[in-house]
Design a protein around this motif. Structure first.
Motif, PDB file in Angstrom:
ATOM      1  N   SER A  38       7.809   0.222  15.274  1.00 13.85           N
ATOM      2  CA  SER A  38       7.027  -1.032  14.660  1.00 13.85           C
ATOM      3  C   SER A  38       5.489  -1.116  15.611  1.00 13.85           C
ATOM      4  O   SER A  38       4.610  -1.441  14.872  1.00 13.85           O
ATOM      5  CB  SER A  38       7.984  -2.271  14.835  1.00 13.85           C
ATOM      6  N   MET A  81      17.945  -4.396  15.128  1.00 12.69           N
ATOM      7  CA  MET A  81      16.719  -3.406  15.493  1.00 12.69           C
ATOM      8  C   MET A  81      17.053  -2.525  16.907  1.00 12.69           C
ATOM      9  O   MET A  81      17.513  -3.114  17.782  1.00 12.69           O
ATOM     10  CB  MET A  81      15.470  -4.100  15.501  1.00 12.69           C
ATOM     11  N   ASP A 137      14.129   2.445  19.584  1.00  7.15           N
ATOM     12  CA  ASP A 137      13.268   3.254  18.767  1.00  7.15           C
ATOM     13  C   ASP A 137      12.586   2.582  17.519  1.00  7.15           C
ATOM     14  O   ASP A 137      11.384   2.859  17.328  1.00  7.15           O
ATOM     15  CB  ASP A 137      13.933   4.431  18.078  1.00  7.15           C
ATOM     16  N   GLU A 138      13.299   1.764  16.889  1.00 11.63           N
ATOM     17  CA  GLU A 138      12.714   0.836  15.823  1.00 11.63           C
ATOM     18  C   GLU A 138      11.604   0.111  16.125  1.00 11.63           C
ATOM     19  O   GLU A 138      10.601  -0.365  15.510  1.00 11.63           O
ATOM     20  CB  GLU A 138      13.701   0.425  14.989  1.00 11.63           C
ATOM     21  N   TRP A 139      11.781  -0.559  17.618  1.00 12.30           N
ATOM     22  CA  TRP A 139      10.918  -1.664  17.961  1.00 12.30           C
ATOM     23  C   TRP A 139       9.803  -0.824  18.406  1.00 12.30           C
ATOM     24  O   TRP A 139       8.598  -1.272  18.082  1.00 12.30           O
ATOM     25  CB  TRP A 139      11.580  -2.296  19.114  1.00 12.30           C
TER      26      TRP A 139
END
Length: 468
Positions: free
Chosen positions: A450, A442, A445-447
């Motif tokens: 989320s 991950m 940005d994805e964290w």
């Protein structure tokens, strides 16, 4: 683990409180068996030995539930015996359990209408918002046991304000032990090599070479419980993005986790992962396992609180190890922060003996019981002058940690906005993705995305409740 607009004010008030107090020189395993005193019950009224204005109670049985965490249960076992002695005729039933087992036990007792009379816990859930707790202002307005003046005057400035979860001036949580959280290292190893604990993240990452020379990883954490990293995350956000950014997070505001500076903070964990600085196997370990590996020299740094030494006392190496504490490093030029927190004393509204529970709460703040807790566990009550009171009884490392706010470090407290019951576990929504980051699955940005998605659900559920 583990409130409205006033949380930002409390952060500032608490910072000045701790600095003033110190300048004066001041979530998870198996259940443990129940512990209770064997003193006989009777209908005799309490004696006047503990307080000149000691009330009498129609019901002399008190049911107490206490969390068995890093400080263990020895204090509770001792203090209930003292209470029974000081209040003849009173019988205290003490129930202790560990981790989420305790959390679930208390929830079940509330739901069944059989809540304990008195609860000592790190978990507050939505009990106050749901109207399940007694207001405690009268306890703190009452004279302190063994002293003149109201009990509230003994409490560290800001702590009572921080325990008004509805922001209405009513105290529903009483503060328990005052502790400091941050990063720990092996002071013996550092001193032996002439290493100075890092103050900035650049200095921290430069320690990678030292870690190699010590045949250790740079960092580890309690992998099964990644929320331990809040001891690093919240200070970093307060330091780099500012207290206002932290307030937005604690109020579940839209875009709070998309703030560029907040994402730079998340990037520190990403760097640890991408550069291979995390101790191998960390994610599969629970808290005691990772902490044992740290004690055995497998990593240079680990996040934890001032209960760490007591919790691991049976496995601390006899030679070559001494606890050292430091506030989380900062980006160059930023103000350092460290987490300061307290547990909670709760008195359920549907408990069978609320007046005796209030007296038991007041009893916790007697000088001899404050000292008993320090001697038995190293935990410090949230009272003025407690750091100096504890100095003869705590290790140099604990004293160093508790005195950190004398060294230019500012405190930060979590102050989440009170919510209705949610489908989202906020802590898990924030920290569980961290393990994916550490597994290099991950990105930052994805964290961030989320967390933003989970907080959107939280806001929607809050709005749905408020519209009813």
């Amino acid at each position: 683990m583990k409130k409205t607009l006033w949380s930002a004010v409390i952060l500032v008030l608490f910072a000045s409180m701790v600095l003033a107090a110190c300048s004066k020189k001041a979530n998870n395993t198996e259940p443990t068996p129940s512990a209770s005193s064997s003193a006989p019950a009777s209908s005799a009224p309490p004696s006047a030995s503990a307080s000149s204005d000691k009330p009498q109670f129609e019901n002399t049985t008190l049911n107490v539930a206490a969390f068995d965490g890093g400080f263990g249960t020895v204090y509770w076992e001792e203090v209930v015996k003292k209470f029974e002695t000081d209040y003849p005729g009173v019988k205290v039933n003490l129930e202790t359990k560990k981790g989420d087992i305790f959390r679930d036990y208390v929830k079940t007792q509330f739901l069944s209408g059989n809540a304990p009379d008195f609860i000592a816990t790190p978990f507050v859930e939505t009990y106050a918002k749901d109207g399940q707790l007694l207001e405690l202002n009268d306890v703190f307005d009452k004279e302190a046991l063994g002293k003149t003046g109201p009990l509230k005057d003994l409490i560290l400035d800001g702590f009572l304000d921080a325990n008004m979860p509805l922001g209405d001036g009513k105290i529903y949580y009483a503060p328990t032990g005052f502790n400091v959280q941050g990063i720990w290292y092996n002071k013996t190893l550092f001193d032996g090599n002439g290493w100075t604990k890092p103050k900035t993240w650049d200095e921290f990452f430069a320690f990678a070479e030292n870690a190699i020379s010590a045949n250790a990883a740079l960092y580890t954490y309690q992998g099964a419980y990644p929320s331990y990293n809040e001891m690093v995350l919240w200070p970093m956000i307060a330091s780099h993005a500012g207290p206002e950014a932290l307030k937005k997070i604690f109020n579940y505001e839209e875009g709070a986790w998309s703030d560029p500076k907040v994402k730079e903070v998340l990037g520190i964990f990403y760097q640890i992962a991408q550069k291979g600085y995390l101790m191998k196997g960390t994610i599969a370990l629970n808290h005691t396992q990772s902490q044992t590996e740290f004690l055995n020299g497998k990593a240079l740094f680990i996040p934890n609180g001032t209960w760490f030494e007591n919790e691991m006392k049976d496995v601390i190496p006899k030679e070559g190890f001494t606890f050292g504490f430091m506030a989380p490093p900062v980006f160059q030029g930023d103000q350092p922060y460290a987490v300061a927190s307290n547990g909670y004393y709760l008195i359920p509204k549907n408990g069978k003996n609320p007046e005796l529970a209030k007296e038991f709460l007041r009893y916790q703040f007697k000088d001899d019981n404050i000292l008993l807790n320090v001697q038995k566990t190293g935990e410090l009550a949230a009272v003025k002058g407690v750091v100096e009171m504890a100095k003869p009884y705590v290790s140099p490392a604990i004293y160093e940690a508790l005195s950190v706010f004398d060294q230019g470090v500012k405190p930060v407290m979590t102050a989440w906005k009170a919510t209705p019951p949610l489908s989202v576990n906020v802590s898990e929504a924030i920290f569980n993705p961290l393990n994916s980051v550490m597994n290099k699955k991950m990105t930052v940005d994805e964290w961030s995305a989320s967390i933003e998605k989970s907080m959107a659900t939280v806001r929607k559920e809050i709005a749905a409740t408020e519209s009813k």
